[in-house]
Design a protein around this motif. Sequence first.
Motif, PDB file in Angstrom:
ATOM      1  N   VAL A  98       0.570  -1.355  -0.159  1.00 30.96           N
ATOM      2  CA  VAL A  98       0.094   0.160   0.381  1.00 30.96           C
ATOM      3  C   VAL A  98       0.780   1.145  -0.040  1.00 30.96           C
ATOM      4  O   VAL A  98       0.502   2.312  -1.274  1.00 30.96           O
ATOM      5  CB  VAL A  98      -1.132  -0.055   1.494  1.00 30.96           C
ATOM      6  CG1 VAL A  98      -1.807   1.773   1.176  1.00 30.96           C
ATOM      7  CG2 VAL A  98      -1.700  -1.513   1.330  1.00 30.96           C
ATOM      8  N   GLU A  99       1.726   0.787   0.787  1.00 31.50           N
ATOM      9  CA  GLU A  99       2.750   2.398   1.032  1.00 31.50           C
ATOM     10  C   GLU A  99       3.904   2.187  -0.430  1.00 31.50           C
ATOM     11  O   GLU A  99       3.555   3.587  -0.777  1.00 31.50           O
ATOM     12  CB  GLU A  99       3.734   2.143   1.802  1.00 31.50           C
ATOM     13  CG  GLU A  99       2.931   2.064   4.024  1.00 31.50           C
ATOM     14  CD  GLU A  99       4.122   2.870   4.625  1.00 31.50           C
ATOM     15  OE1 GLU A  99       5.570   2.369   4.283  1.00 31.50           O
ATOM     16  OE2 GLU A  99       3.738   2.535   5.303  1.00 31.50           O
ATOM     17  N   PHE A 123      -2.376   9.716   7.172  1.00 31.14           N
ATOM     18  CA  PHE A 123      -3.754   8.153   7.827  1.00 31.14           C
ATOM     19  C   PHE A 123      -3.539   9.001   9.115  1.00 31.14           C
ATOM     20  O   PHE A 123      -2.572   9.198  10.032  1.00 31.14           O
ATOM     21  CB  PHE A 123      -3.305   7.024   7.154  1.00 31.14           C
ATOM     22  CG  PHE A 123      -3.198   6.355   6.187  1.00 31.14           C
ATOM     23  CD1 PHE A 123      -3.916   7.207   5.012  1.00 31.14           C
ATOM     24  CD2 PHE A 123      -3.146   5.692   5.715  1.00 31.14           C
ATOM     25  CE1 PHE A 123      -4.278   6.703   3.491  1.00 31.14           C
ATOM     26  CE2 PHE A 123      -3.059   4.894   4.659  1.00 31.14           C
ATOM     27  CZ  PHE A 123      -3.615   5.641   3.340  1.00 31.14           C
ATOM     28  N   PRO A 124      -4.588   8.092   9.847  1.00 35.60           N
ATOM     29  CA  PRO A 124      -4.999   8.375  11.237  1.00 35.60           C
ATOM     30  C   PRO A 124      -3.869   7.769  12.012  1.00 35.60           C
ATOM     31  O   PRO A 124      -3.426   7.029  11.416  1.00 35.60           O
ATOM     32  CB  PRO A 124      -5.666   7.650  11.294  1.00 35.60           C
ATOM     33  CG  PRO A 124      -6.928   8.368  10.348  1.00 35.60           C
ATOM     34  CD  PRO A 124      -5.808   8.181   8.835  1.00 35.60           C
ATOM     35  N   GLU A 132      -0.711  11.023  10.880  1.00 35.29           N
ATOM     36  CA  GLU A 132       0.906  10.359  10.900  1.00 35.29           C
ATOM     37  C   GLU A 132       0.970  10.772   8.960  1.00 35.29           C
ATOM     38  O   GLU A 132      -0.147  10.138   8.707  1.00 35.29           O
ATOM     39  CB  GLU A 132       0.787   8.959  11.366  1.00 35.29           C
ATOM     40  CG  GLU A 132       2.729   8.472  11.471  1.00 35.29           C
ATOM     41  CD  GLU A 132       2.240   6.983  11.798  1.00 35.29           C
ATOM     42  OE1 GLU A 132       2.298   6.918  12.976  1.00 35.29           O
ATOM     43  OE2 GLU A 132       2.652   6.308  11.153  1.00 35.29           O
ATOM     44  N   LEU A 133       2.280  10.781   9.125  1.00 33.95           N
ATOM     45  CA  LEU A 133       2.896  11.050   7.599  1.00 33.95           C
ATOM     46  C   LEU A 133       3.109   9.355   7.066  1.00 33.95           C
ATOM     47  O   LEU A 133       3.945   8.264   7.324  1.00 33.95           O
ATOM     48  CB  LEU A 133       4.171  11.975   7.822  1.00 33.95           C
ATOM     49  CG  LEU A 133       4.745  11.936   5.698  1.00 33.95           C
ATOM     50  CD1 LEU A 133       4.038  12.321   5.016  1.00 33.95           C
ATOM     51  CD2 LEU A 133       5.803  12.328   6.163  1.00 33.95           C
ATOM     52  N   LYS A 134       2.470   8.744   6.197  1.00 34.07           N
ATOM     53  CA  LYS A 134       2.565   7.635   5.503  1.00 34.07           C
ATOM     54  C   LYS A 134       3.491   7.734   4.480  1.00 34.07           C
ATOM     55  O   LYS A 134       4.150   6.564   4.718  1.00 34.07           O
ATOM     56  CB  LYS A 134       0.393   6.719   4.905  1.00 34.07           C
ATOM     57  CG  LYS A 134       0.247   5.311   5.100  1.00 34.07           C
ATOM     58  CD  LYS A 134       0.608   4.846   6.488  1.00 34.07           C
ATOM     59  CE  LYS A 134       0.009   3.941   5.933  1.00 34.07           C
ATOM     60  NZ  LYS A 134       0.427   2.720   7.619  1.00 34.07           N
ATOM     61  N   GLY A 203      -7.747  10.423   6.385  1.00 31.45           N
ATOM     62  CA  GLY A 203      -6.428  11.073   6.071  1.00 31.45           C
ATOM     63  C   GLY A 203      -6.489  12.202   5.285  1.00 31.45           C
ATOM     64  O   GLY A 203      -7.293  12.880   4.982  1.00 31.45           O
ATOM     65  N   ALA A 204      -5.624  12.481   4.815  1.00 34.53           N
ATOM     66  CA  ALA A 204      -5.254  13.468   3.457  1.00 34.53           C
ATOM     67  C   ALA A 204      -3.391  13.358   2.681  1.00 34.53           C
ATOM     68  O   ALA A 204      -3.396  12.942   3.218  1.00 34.53           O
ATOM     69  CB  ALA A 204      -4.963  14.871   4.609  1.00 34.53           C
ATOM     70  N   VAL A 205      -4.556  14.189   1.472  1.00 33.59           N
ATOM     71  CA  VAL A 205      -3.054  14.648   1.067  1.00 33.59           C
ATOM     72  C   VAL A 205      -2.749  16.093   0.572  1.00 33.59           C
ATOM     73  O   VAL A 205      -4.417  16.829   0.754  1.00 33.59           O
ATOM     74  CB  VAL A 205      -4.038  13.958  -0.519  1.00 33.59           C
ATOM     75  CG1 VAL A 205      -2.924  14.318  -2.063  1.00 33.59           C
ATOM     76  CG2 VAL A 205      -4.536  12.802  -0.789  1.00 33.59           C
TER      77      VAL A 205
END
Length: 583
Positions: A98-99, A123-124, A132-134, A203-205
């Motif tokens: 996924v990462e 992602f949370p 947290e930065l994924k 999450g966020a982009v």
Amino acid sequence: MSDIFLVLAGLMLGLSFLGGPYLWFIPFGIIALVFGWLNRPKKILPSLTRPITDKLDRLVRIESKGTEFISLEELIEEKSSQTVLQLSKSWQEVENDVEQFIYETLVFFKSMMPNVYTAAVFFPSKAPGYFELKAFCSESSDVLEKATLSPSHGLVGQLIKKRVSRILEGDISGGKTLYYYQNNPPVHSIAAVPIIQNQQTRGAVVIDSLQHNAFDGETITLLKSVAKIVGTTAYMSYMKVKNHIEKDQYEVLYQYQQNFFHSMSVNDIYVHIAEYIKSAIPFDRLLILALDRPKGDSGRVVYANGIDEEYFENQTFTLSDEGLLILSMIRNTPMERSIEEPTIRIKRSEKQTDLIRHILVLPIITNSDENKAEMVISLERRAPARYSSHEMGLLKPIAGAAGFAFMRTRAFEEKEEQASRDGLTGLINHRTFHQKFRVEKLRANRQGTNIGLLMTDIDKFKNINDTYGHPAGDIVIRTIASILCKEVRNDIDVVARYGGEEFVIMLVDASSQSLRDTAERIRHSVEQKLFEIERIEPIRLTISIGVFLITPEHDDIRKALEFADKALYKAKNTGRNKVVEYS
């Protein structure tokens, strides 16, 4: 199928390099890329026999009922076993995939927009309310790996705090602090959109630029497409693992249900319940309570695991105690509650802890005609969250099967118990004594120890029956049986009614001296006892005892009993109320 999607993705993404209206091929190309990636050949996950909590993400949640959600992390508990290590490794592979996909998506997106300085996906984190930065792609070496953002951390924090639909800033004066950098580069533009799953922000982009006004509405549209793709990809990947876990859990449930229909003891049922729960449901303390007998009002903790397990194991209770578990048993009703202060589980004097935040009590129905349950299961954990509908779906079938097996097994054991015991005294009978005697003799031979044998007979018992009647004789026999049991080690030695007014006692690991001392103590206790018989004055009685010490060299059990009986005969013929050792 995977190759077709990947070829389509390549064509559409290639066309997007032409710019202009072809830029709209980007989201469709990414979608084709996602489907190609999701349909690629996968490794088969190993069978799950125990739940785990390794690095499971809070991104994936399935709506079960109302506003209740369950995550993979809530379904899975960390355990140490070879199977868990295998599944943990497989899970890590899925997470790494996924990462890697997110990273490749960010690289492609950044290549399409050369003014982007850093592109990142959050992602949370495990800490509630934090991101947290994924994964990220950046021209900067100052990006903090695994950086954590809170609602108070600048512009990006607004996505968490205010649940805004987008962030678009093109003239950040002086370069505002962005908390995913170690140092503060002169970023002047930033754009961000949330990742939404099940109407929740997961999450966020985020992209930023060193240029002023680098992004516009079209950028936000593209970002939303990326957010949708990233969220869907992660969701579907994690869901595949979750579905595998649930499928395996139901297979384990079926296996345990089948086990209950095989011949087993009541204690086996307790163990099977505990083993199944440990394999399927996360908990920090597990208690199983059961009544000592049907329609009784007392019982004990038959199984304890987790916090303070040694304290709770074999704790006794009565139905007049005030604990939550007792109330659930009396009402035959499941109970679930969050705990903010000390809660009585069994009785007021029990040991308390402030570690537990949630408790579920599930009664096990063993007889539909009874208002109360004969057994209850208590699951407790540190997390304040309720047990999910999926977990309840795993618990209730096993409780039903266990209840049926418990009722059937207890009825069988009661019949066996009745067949092995004397109805008047409750002592084991002649047949059962011989069985226990043979087993104990084999053990004594292995360990090189002796067995003491006592044969006792009530002196002039016929006169009691003839003078006061058989009910009085029954009272005498029951009283003598009680005295014998009190004068020996209940958990070690064996007392049996051998027939009529005769009793036999087996002393484990005895010596000649301890054999005689025990016999004399019994004889003296009977001699001093006043026997209360209805409508007459209390009377005194005596007994005669013959003893024989069985050494490892003596293997003839029948002869040993015969020698003890000869010693008893000698005691009765030489004055009664005495102990005689065979020699």
